[in-house]
Design a protein around this motif. Structure first.
Motif, mmCIF file in Angstrom:
data_model
loop_
_atom_site.group_PDB
_atom_site.id
_atom_site.type_symbol
_atom_site.label_atom_id
_atom_site.label_comp_id
_atom_site.label_asym_id
_atom_site.label_seq_id
_atom_site.Cartn_x
_atom_site.Cartn_y
_atom_site.Cartn_z
ATOM 1 N N ARG A 118 -14.963 -10.492 14.670
ATOM 2 C CA ARG A 118 -16.045 -10.129 13.532
ATOM 3 C C ARG A 118 -16.936 -11.048 13.554
ATOM 4 N NH1 ARG A 118 -14.102 -6.098 14.216
ATOM 5 N NH2 ARG A 118 -13.152 -4.701 12.692
ATOM 6 N N PHE A 119 -18.467 -10.803 13.343
ATOM 7 C CA PHE A 119 -19.375 -12.010 12.842
ATOM 8 C C PHE A 119 -19.205 -12.021 11.531
ATOM 9 C CE2 PHE A 119 -20.838 -10.574 17.140
ATOM 10 C CZ PHE A 119 -21.348 -11.801 17.637
ATOM 11 N N TYR A 120 -19.673 -13.461 11.049
ATOM 12 C CA TYR A 120 -19.473 -13.582 9.593
ATOM 13 C C TYR A 120 -20.755 -12.947 8.835
ATOM 14 C CZ TYR A 120 -19.762 -16.340 5.299
ATOM 15 O OH TYR A 120 -20.112 -16.674 4.062
ATOM 16 N N ASP A 121 -20.594 -12.558 7.720
ATOM 17 C CA ASP A 121 -21.774 -12.250 6.879
ATOM 18 C C ASP A 121 -21.362 -12.764 5.267
ATOM 19 O OD1 ASP A 121 -20.352 -10.270 5.286
ATOM 20 O OD2 ASP A 121 -20.288 -8.922 6.979
ATOM 21 N N ALA A 122 -22.347 -12.615 4.555
ATOM 22 C CA ALA A 122 -22.078 -13.349 3.240
ATOM 23 C C ALA A 122 -21.128 -12.756 2.414
ATOM 24 C CB ALA A 122 -23.549 -13.308 2.499
ATOM 25 N N MET A 123 -20.774 -11.372 2.460
ATOM 26 C CA MET A 123 -20.051 -10.690 1.808
ATOM 27 C C MET A 123 -18.532 -11.118 2.080
ATOM 28 S SD MET A 123 -21.605 -8.636 -0.138
ATOM 29 C CE MET A 123 -20.146 -7.674 -0.542
ATOM 30 N N ILE A 130 -16.651 -15.312 14.183
ATOM 31 C CA ILE A 130 -17.828 -15.817 14.828
ATOM 32 C C ILE A 130 -18.808 -16.173 13.683
ATOM 33 C CG2 ILE A 130 -19.476 -15.530 16.555
ATOM 34 C CD1 ILE A 130 -17.805 -13.456 17.880
ATOM 35 N N ALA A 131 -19.096 -17.545 13.822
ATOM 36 C CA ALA A 131 -20.358 -17.972 13.005
ATOM 37 C C ALA A 131 -21.470 -18.477 13.874
ATOM 38 C CB ALA A 131 -19.873 -19.261 12.029
ATOM 39 N N ILE A 132 -22.802 -18.123 13.561
ATOM 40 C CA ILE A 132 -23.894 -18.637 14.330
ATOM 41 C C ILE A 132 -24.497 -19.725 13.776
ATOM 42 C CG2 ILE A 132 -25.987 -17.901 15.171
ATOM 43 C CD1 ILE A 132 -23.576 -16.525 16.568
ATOM 44 N N TYR A 133 -24.976 -20.861 14.321
ATOM 45 C CA TYR A 133 -25.850 -21.821 13.796
ATOM 46 C C TYR A 133 -27.195 -21.532 14.078
ATOM 47 C CZ TYR A 133 -28.167 -26.466 13.276
ATOM 48 O OH TYR A 133 -28.828 -27.591 12.895
ATOM 49 N N PRO A 134 -28.003 -21.592 13.169
ATOM 50 C CA PRO A 134 -27.826 -22.157 11.708
ATOM 51 C C PRO A 134 -27.694 -21.127 10.765
ATOM 52 C CG PRO A 134 -30.399 -22.103 12.220
ATOM 53 C CD PRO A 134 -29.694 -21.393 13.437
ATOM 54 N N TRP A 135 -27.604 -19.717 11.024
ATOM 55 C CA TRP A 135 -27.540 -18.627 10.048
ATOM 56 C C TRP A 135 -26.372 -18.667 9.175
ATOM 57 C CZ3 TRP A 135 -28.137 -15.119 14.967
ATOM 58 C CH2 TRP A 135 -29.629 -15.213 15.496
ATOM 59 N N ASN A 136 -25.518 -19.163 9.842
ATOM 60 C CA ASN A 136 -24.038 -19.164 9.026
ATOM 61 C C ASN A 136 -23.558 -20.393 8.366
ATOM 62 O OD1 ASN A 136 -23.200 -16.535 11.290
ATOM 63 N ND2 ASN A 136 -23.923 -16.310 9.342
ATOM 64 N N GLY A 137 -24.549 -21.457 8.685
ATOM 65 C CA GLY A 137 -24.153 -22.695 8.095
ATOM 66 C C GLY A 137 -24.938 -23.885 8.766
ATOM 67 N N VAL A 174 -19.644 -20.774 16.644
ATOM 68 C CA VAL A 174 -18.504 -21.363 16.580
ATOM 69 C C VAL A 174 -17.436 -20.127 16.533
ATOM 70 C CG1 VAL A 174 -17.150 -22.448 15.083
ATOM 71 C CG2 VAL A 174 -19.479 -23.340 15.418
ATOM 72 N N MET A 175 -16.614 -20.175 17.246
ATOM 73 C CA MET A 175 -15.554 -18.920 17.574
ATOM 74 C C MET A 175 -14.234 -19.363 16.936
ATOM 75 S SD MET A 175 -17.045 -17.104 20.900
ATOM 76 C CE MET A 175 -16.167 -15.915 20.757
ATOM 77 N N PHE A 176 -13.677 -18.831 15.833
ATOM 78 C CA PHE A 176 -12.425 -19.135 15.373
ATOM 79 C C PHE A 176 -11.371 -17.985 16.063
ATOM 80 C CE2 PHE A 176 -10.589 -22.048 12.228
ATOM 81 C CZ PHE A 176 -9.434 -21.803 12.476
ATOM 82 N N LEU A 177 -10.613 -18.417 17.010
ATOM 83 C CA LEU A 177 -9.731 -17.469 17.534
ATOM 84 C C LEU A 177 -8.214 -17.857 16.999
ATOM 85 C CD1 LEU A 177 -9.367 -16.344 21.141
ATOM 86 C CD2 LEU A 177 -7.416 -17.133 20.326
ATOM 87 N N ASP A 178 -7.540 -16.676 16.464
ATOM 88 C CA ASP A 178 -6.222 -16.863 16.130
ATOM 89 C C ASP A 178 -5.189 -16.062 16.858
ATOM 90 O OD1 ASP A 178 -4.376 -18.276 13.719
ATOM 91 O OD2 ASP A 178 -4.199 -16.233 13.710
ATOM 92 N N LEU A 179 -3.928 -16.132 17.196
ATOM 93 C CA LEU A 179 -3.170 -15.321 17.848
ATOM 94 C C LEU A 179 -2.665 -14.512 16.688
ATOM 95 C CD1 LEU A 179 -1.716 -17.507 20.592
ATOM 96 C CD2 LEU A 179 -3.596 -16.158 20.771
#
Length: 810
Positions: A503-508, A470-477, A379-384
């Motif tokens: 940026r890829f998501y991480d728990a921090m 960027i969030a990856i299923y199922p690692w980031n949710g 899941v990629m969240f793109l913001d201008l």
């Protein structure tokens, strides 16, 4: 209720209305068809009853001859068989009519009564036939009267039934009237002919009574004929009936008149020129045109009703077909409109991409498929980045065109099986199926590069960048909410780290988000729990060293963490929008405090309050300032509102309008952090500002002959040209104080002169100050535990040295 539910309800309502109207019309049509069907049966019964009249008249003549001549008895029996057949047919027709119209049951009873009277007449005739010839001949007049009575009963039945047709069909009624009149004409003519036949058979002179009866019949005959001739011009009459009427005139009326003229000269002597059978044969021959007219009229009535019945049946069938087609058309329209509404509900109206609703459906399908197959997807969240600047500079139309172009680039960059959705003004979400994160990174970089290329819109070359999380299923949710939140969080980290990146998501990252959410909640509680307070930093008249006012600085006394500096909570307040209610509280509290100091005799002081960008452009700012001044009874000139140079230049036209409105109320306007933005001198000249406030960065690096000294000198010169007071903040040394004073600054502010203090301590310290250099900061201005740097401050015009100082939220 959703639009599609309303549409379904409306369609159901329309269907019910269509079905109701069609049902009502069909019911009415069926009723009319029933009436016509009854009329068909009625006319057939009338025709059969009228047919009896001719047979009864024939039987009457045959009975008269039989009573005079026994040789005519076989002929009488033959005529009676024909009459019986006609009576049977008539009763059968009447019975059919009764089966369709229960109200006609009386007609059947009366018809049977006529048959009974006919049988009685026959009984009388048979009784007389068994007597001697002389007695038989004497009974003939009685026999004629009985048969005439039977025919009269039939005539009355026919006429009453014809009247019932008047409300059914005009042409049929008119034809039936002619048929009825033709039947009456046949009856009257038959009765008159029967009288003449009796006279011929008896070969006797005409008595006075016979002559009177003859004249009565003649009058009735001519009256009925006149009615038939009048009907000839009726618009409902068919041409065939007109021809039949003309035929009656020629073949009956004229010939019958000729026959009567042959007999009339012999009324006095009884020496008639023909025998009874010869007269009967000639007379009956003249009746055929009347019978033909009657039958033609009834047939025309039947044809008219049959035609009307056929039209109604065709209309009924057409109505049913039209109703079914209408319902099918409504169904098709509903399906198409529903499909269109579904498309509109599932896609963005501006760009045509899937919206959040459709995205949720596809995300659920993708998660289910990935879970079943053990796959991954991103899941990629793109913001201008800085898209608002495009809207502000070029207008929303250009911004919309830019969004359309960017969306096209994004769609062209990803694969067909990937989903691109627009979920906000300048926010896009992509579902990318990929087995390896490296592949997702390659796609993200392509998107960054695709967005970064310049776009020409309305002769303007526009360029924006994008930040992607960027969030990856199922690692980031493993839920939609978790994936979207993780991608959103990663996107904000990409923005914080310089934008134009992914940026890829991480728990921090999530911990930072939770901290922000906790901060927002704490700020709401602080506002409701009165944890905020104002500290006031003094502003000194440079030439005299006296306090002329203060700048209000916001402080947060946290119940657990103690004092929290503005740097620790202001960014979150700005981002969450809480800065608007917090800023309103600051304005109210600062005005309340200054009004109290005025009551204590410090009427020469003023208070300065900083406005954040969000608060400055808020629609209720002007009303809020006006209401606050009125509530505390503070003169508008005692309030200075400070906005940064960058805020004023964000939307110059709107800024000029707001600032001039405030200045028109009498409020003093200060341009804060001057020299750090890109002010247009044209707009600066149009703004009704009272002072320019030199940014502390220039003051901190002051030294003779340096670049900063030159800039400060230029700012002071510009302020003099524009007739504005010059305020210098951040004065930390005696050299800075002396340099700025000699340069011509009107008001000074800084830690060297005085630190921010709560209201009560500020008032006590300010009252003991003769000159700022005589009072070191640590003896009265510094608040223990709160060694914060001061905020910006307002200034006064050269011609108003008593103009007070300013208040800040920062």
């Amino acid at each position: 209720m959703p639009v599609r539910n309303w549409l379904g309800f409306a369609l159901l309502l329309i269907k019910l209305v269509v079905i109701g109207l069609a049902g009502a019309l069909c019911w009415r049509t069926v009723g009319q068809m029933g009436e016509l069907d009854t009329s068909l049966a009625r006319i057939q019964a009338i025709k059969a009853l009228a047919n009896i009249q001719g047979y009864i008249a024939s039987e009457r003549g045959a009975s008269t001859l039989a009573l005079s001549d026994a040789a005519a008895v076989p002929h009488l029996h033959a005529v009676r068989k024909e009459t019986d057949a006609a009576v049977t047919t008539a009763l059968a027709r009447v019975d059919v009519l009764v089966s369709r119209d229960k109200g006609s049951a009386g007609l059947l009873a009366r018809s049977k009564a006529v048959a009974a009277k006919l049988a009685a007449s026959r009984g009388f005739c048979d009784e007389q036939l068994n007597r001697p010839p002389g007695q038989r001949r004497a009974a003939a007049p009685r026999m004629v009267d009985l048969m005439i009575g039977v025919n009269a009963e039939v005539t009355w039945l026919v006429r009453s039934e014809v009247d019932l047709l008047s409300s059914v069909d005009g042409p049929a009624y008119a034809s039936s009237q002619i048929a009825g009149q033709a039947g009456i004409l046949r009856t009257v003519a038959g009765e008159q002919a029967g009288l003449l036949q009796q006279l011929v058979v008896d070969a006797r002179p005409v008595s006075a009574a016979d002559k009177d009866d003859f004249l009565v019949y003649e009058g009735q005959l001519r009256q009925v004929w006149a009615g038939i001739l009048a009907s000839r011009s009726d618009r409902w009459i068919a041409p065939s009936l007109v021809e039949a009427i003309d035929n009656v005139k020629i073949r009956f009326m004229d010939r019958y008149e000729t026959l009567k003229r042959q007999l009339a000269p012999h009324f006095s002597d009884g020496a008639f020129p023909m025998t009874g059978p010869a007269y009967r044969e000639r007379a009956q021959a003249t009746y055929q045109p009347i019978i033909a007219l009657r039958d033609a009229a009834y047939d025309a009535a039947l044809d008219d009703i049959s035609l009307a019945y056929g039209r109604l049946r065709a209309w009924l069938i057409a109505s049913v077909v039209a109703t079914v087609l209408t319902l099918l058309a409504l169904r098709i329209i509903f399906l198409r409109v529903n499909r269109k509404l579904t498309g509109l509900a599932m896609h963005d109206a501006l760009i045509g991409l899937p919206n959040r609703l459709l995205l949720e459906g596809r995300l659920a399908q993708t998660m289910e498929r990935a879970k079943r197959n053990g796959d991954h997807f991103a899941v990629m969240f793109l913001d201008l980045d800085d898209f608002k600047a495009v809207n502000d500079a070029c207008g929303h139309h250009a911004g919309d065109q830019l969004l359309i172009a960017i969306a096209r680039r994004i769609s062209d960059t990803v694969r067909l099986q990937d989903t691109v959705a627009r979920v906000g003004g300048d926010e896009f979400v992509l579902l990318v199926e990929s087995k390896e994160p490296q592949d997702v990174a390659i796609i993200a970089q392509k998107l960054i590069e695709a967005v970064d290329h310049p776009i020409t819109i309305a002769n303007h070359e526009l360029r924006v960048t994008a930040s992607i999380g960027i969030a990856i299923y199922p690692w980031n949710g493993t839920t939609q909410h978790a994936l979207m939140t993780s991608a959103d969080t990663a996107m904000y980290h990409a923005k914080q780290q310089g934008k134009n990146s992914y940026r890829f998501y991480d728990a921090m990252m999530n911990s930072d988000v939770q901290d922000q959410l906790s901060m927002v909640k704490a700020l709401r509680n602080a506002l409701a729990g009165h944890e905020f307070e104002l500290h006031y930093q003094p502003k000194f008249l440079a030439s005299a060293g006296t306090v002329v006012g203060a700048e209000a600085l916001l402080r947060w006394r946290h119940p657990e963490r103690g004092y929290v500096t503005p740097d620790g909570f202001m960014p979150v307040a700005e981002k969450s929008g809480l800065i608007v209610p917090i800023g309103a509280w600051v304005l109210d509290e600062a005005c309340r405090q200054m009004a109290r100091w005025h009551d204590d005799g410090r009427e020469d002081w003023s208070i300065a309050v900083n406005l954040s960008p969000l608060q400055f452009f808020h629609a209720g700012l002007v009303d809020s300032v006006r209401d606050t001044l009125h509530r505390h009874g503070l003169r508008p000139g005692s309030l200075t509102l400070e906005i940064t140079e960058a805020t004023a230049m964000r939307d110059p036209e709107a800024s000029v309008a707001i600032l001039n409105h405030l200045a028109g109320m009498g409020v003093s306007i200060s341009i804060d952090d001057f020299g750090t933005g890109y002010s247009s001198l044209l707009y600066l000249k149009r703004i009704a500002a009272a002072e320019l406030k030199i940014d502390r960065g220039f003051v901190a690096a002051l030294a003779h002959g340096t670049e900063n000294a030159t800039i400060v000198t230029a700012i002071v010169a510009l302020g003099r040209i524009l007739r504005m007071n010059i305020v210098a903040e951040g004065v930390e040394t005696a050299f800075q104080q002396a340099f700025l004073t000699d340069l011509g600054c009107h008001v000074l502010q800084g830690y060297f002169l005085g630190r921010p203090l709560p209201g009560a301590l500020f008032y006590a310290a300010a009252g003991s100050v003769a000159r700022p250099q005589d009072m070191p900061p640590e003896t009265g201005w510094e608040l223990p535990g709160c060694a914060d740097r001061p905020g910006p401050m307002p200034a006064q015009r050269p011609d108003s040295p008593q103009r007070p100082a300013s208040t800040s939220i920062t």
